[in-house]
Write an enzyme that holds these catalytic residues in place. Structure first.
Site, mmCIF file in Angstrom:
data_model
loop_
_atom_site.group_PDB
_atom_site.id
_atom_site.type_symbol
_atom_site.label_atom_id
_atom_site.label_comp_id
_atom_site.label_asym_id
_atom_site.label_seq_id
_atom_site.Cartn_x
_atom_site.Cartn_y
_atom_site.Cartn_z
ATOM 1 N N ASP A 88 0.712 -1.414 0.534
ATOM 2 C CA ASP A 88 -0.142 0.079 -0.047
ATOM 3 C C ASP A 88 0.803 1.181 -0.348
ATOM 4 O O ASP A 88 1.744 1.608 0.733
ATOM 5 C CB ASP A 88 -0.978 -0.311 1.181
ATOM 6 C CG ASP A 88 -1.791 0.649 1.194
ATOM 7 O OD1 ASP A 88 -1.925 1.847 0.443
ATOM 8 O OD2 ASP A 88 -2.955 1.304 2.393
ATOM 9 N N ASP A 92 -3.470 2.655 -6.186
ATOM 10 C CA ASP A 92 -2.137 2.605 -4.867
ATOM 11 C C ASP A 92 -1.751 1.575 -3.967
ATOM 12 O O ASP A 92 -1.256 1.946 -2.827
ATOM 13 C CB ASP A 92 -2.092 4.524 -4.150
ATOM 14 C CG ASP A 92 -3.827 3.690 -3.647
ATOM 15 O OD1 ASP A 92 -4.583 2.562 -3.530
ATOM 16 O OD2 ASP A 92 -2.919 4.947 -2.596
ATOM 17 N N GLU A 93 -2.432 0.329 -4.428
ATOM 18 C CA GLU A 93 -2.284 -0.571 -3.984
ATOM 19 C C GLU A 93 -2.849 -2.280 -4.460
ATOM 20 O O GLU A 93 -3.553 -2.482 -5.340
ATOM 21 C CB GLU A 93 -3.322 -0.462 -2.105
ATOM 22 C CG GLU A 93 -4.860 -0.742 -2.201
ATOM 23 C CD GLU A 93 -5.704 -0.558 -2.016
ATOM 24 O OE1 GLU A 93 -5.127 -1.348 -0.585
ATOM 25 O OE2 GLU A 93 -6.680 -0.020 -1.298
#
Length: 389
Positions: free
Chosen positions: A10, A104-105
């Protein structure tokens, strides 16, 4: 399959971190990414801004009241997508088994890779340090036997944390946490649970509360209870093929009406099916993407047993993914994607020994024509001849 090792990687304060890469002068300053009107909400805030109490989804005017020196930067979504592509390309250097969860993860199945390391956490450290050195992206990594525990672990230490959450540690590390920290519990659900005395993740896991949770959470209750007990899927929806097609739309205004969102997904599924048919391709990976009003993105995928470009199949799976992951917040963008594509002429359909494949014999053709033209009453010449005798 037992003994799998899942990483959840993350990026910390992603949009703020991305803006720092564009403008190093922002380093060390309280930064918020948001629209530039007072009615805007904060998409993300740097850790310096969070120290003042600024957080995502907060009205911008409230953020500026808490932090008068707040530096507000307009979002550059094209840049965020480009940087996200580099992030996932880096992860795939270590394993092809990577499932993006949002911009974003993502999850990594490192079961085979990690066996080569004398100390298993060295792999997590190598990934974390490599992203910092090459892309200047700070990440937290959660390590667990399934996706849920890996996700919960990555949230436990930010920024730049590496955390392991084993099944046998659930009672000690997971159950005492407040219910609002549980992945999959939307903010609108929290007060409903608390009114009934469900305060912690341990309360959800407690067998004594099972019937209550089933009543309160409906179709998501079984999954939620299993997650609270440390159980979850360790199967990633991923493909080594980057080939995919998609249909998406940015809504005219933020939408909260479920029926309207369902209609949009149905329309996108229809267009995607038509496009796949025109391009003569079928796929096995269906994904749904949701972008909320605060620019938070969620992408969820499911792998099918068979290749498809059927509208109904695409829609049903896209809605299943949406229902499982929609958190109740206003939505500004929706997308449906079809991946793991293959030329439909190269696909061999295997029928089950218990299924009778449909044939286009004369009876079936006439049946379909009569359904299309109910007043026609089409039949065969032989049947007319029989009746006339």
């Amino acid at each position: 399959m037992a003994g799998r090792v899942i990483f959840h990687v993350d990026i910390n304060a992603y949009y703020a971190s991305a803006e720092l890469l564009k403008n190093s002068a922002l380093q060390g300053q309280p930064v918020a990414v948001a629209g530039l009107t007072r009615r805007s909400v904060v998409s993300t805030a740097s850790y310096e801004a969070r120290a003042y109490g600024v957080h995502s989804a907060m009205p911008l005017h409230e953020a500026m009241r808490l932090c008068p020196d707040l530096v507000v930067v307009a979002g550059d979504y094209k840049w965020y997508e480009e940087l996200s592509g580099r992030f996932f390309a880096f992860l795939r250097r270590f394993t092809p088994y990577v499932e993006p969860a949002s911009i974003d993860e993502g999850y990594m199945d490192v079961t085979e890779v990690i066996a080569r390391y004398e100390r298993p956490l060295d792999l997590a450290w190598q990934i974390q340090q490599g992203l910092l050195d090459e892309l200047r992206l700070p990440v937290s990594i959660g390590v667990g036997p399934n996706k849920f525990l890996a996700k919960m672990a990555s949230d436990m230490r930010k920024p730049l944390g590496i955390t392991i959450l084993r099944k046998q540690e659930v009672r000690k590390k997971l159950w005492p946490l407040p219910i609002e920290s549980m992945f999959g519990i939307g903010k609108k659900t929290v007060p409903i649970l608390k009114r009934e005395g469900i305060e912690t993740i341990g309360d959800v896991a407690d067998p004594a509360n099972e019937s209550l949770i089933l009543r309160l959470l409906g179709r998501h209750s079984i999954t939620t209870i299993q997650h609270a007990r440390g159980n979850g899927s360790n199967q990633l929806s991923c493909t080594s093929s980057v080939q995919s097609i998609s249909q998406s739309t940015t809504l005219d205004e933020d939408v909260e009406d479920y029926a309207e969102m369902r209609t949009v997904i149905q329309r996108l599924s229809r267009r995607l099916s038509q496009r796949a048919s025109e391009e003569k391709v079928k796929g096995r990976l269906i994904s749904t993407s949701i972008r909320y009003s605060d620019f938070k993105n969620v992408i969820r995928s499911v792998s099918l047993e068979d290749y498809t470009n059927d509208e109904k199949v695409i829609y049903e799976n896209a809605m299943m993914l949406f229902d499982r992951n929609y958190n109740g917040d206003p939505v500004r963008h929706l997308g449906v994607h079809l991946g793991s594509l293959k030329d439909q002429t190269n696909i061999i359909t295997q029928f089950s020994m218990f299924e009778q494949p449909e044939t286009n014999n004369i009876e079936n053709v006439l049946l379909k024509l009569n359904e299309m033209m109910p007043d026609a009453h089409l039949t065969t010449a032989s049947k007319i001849k029989t009746k006339s005798k």
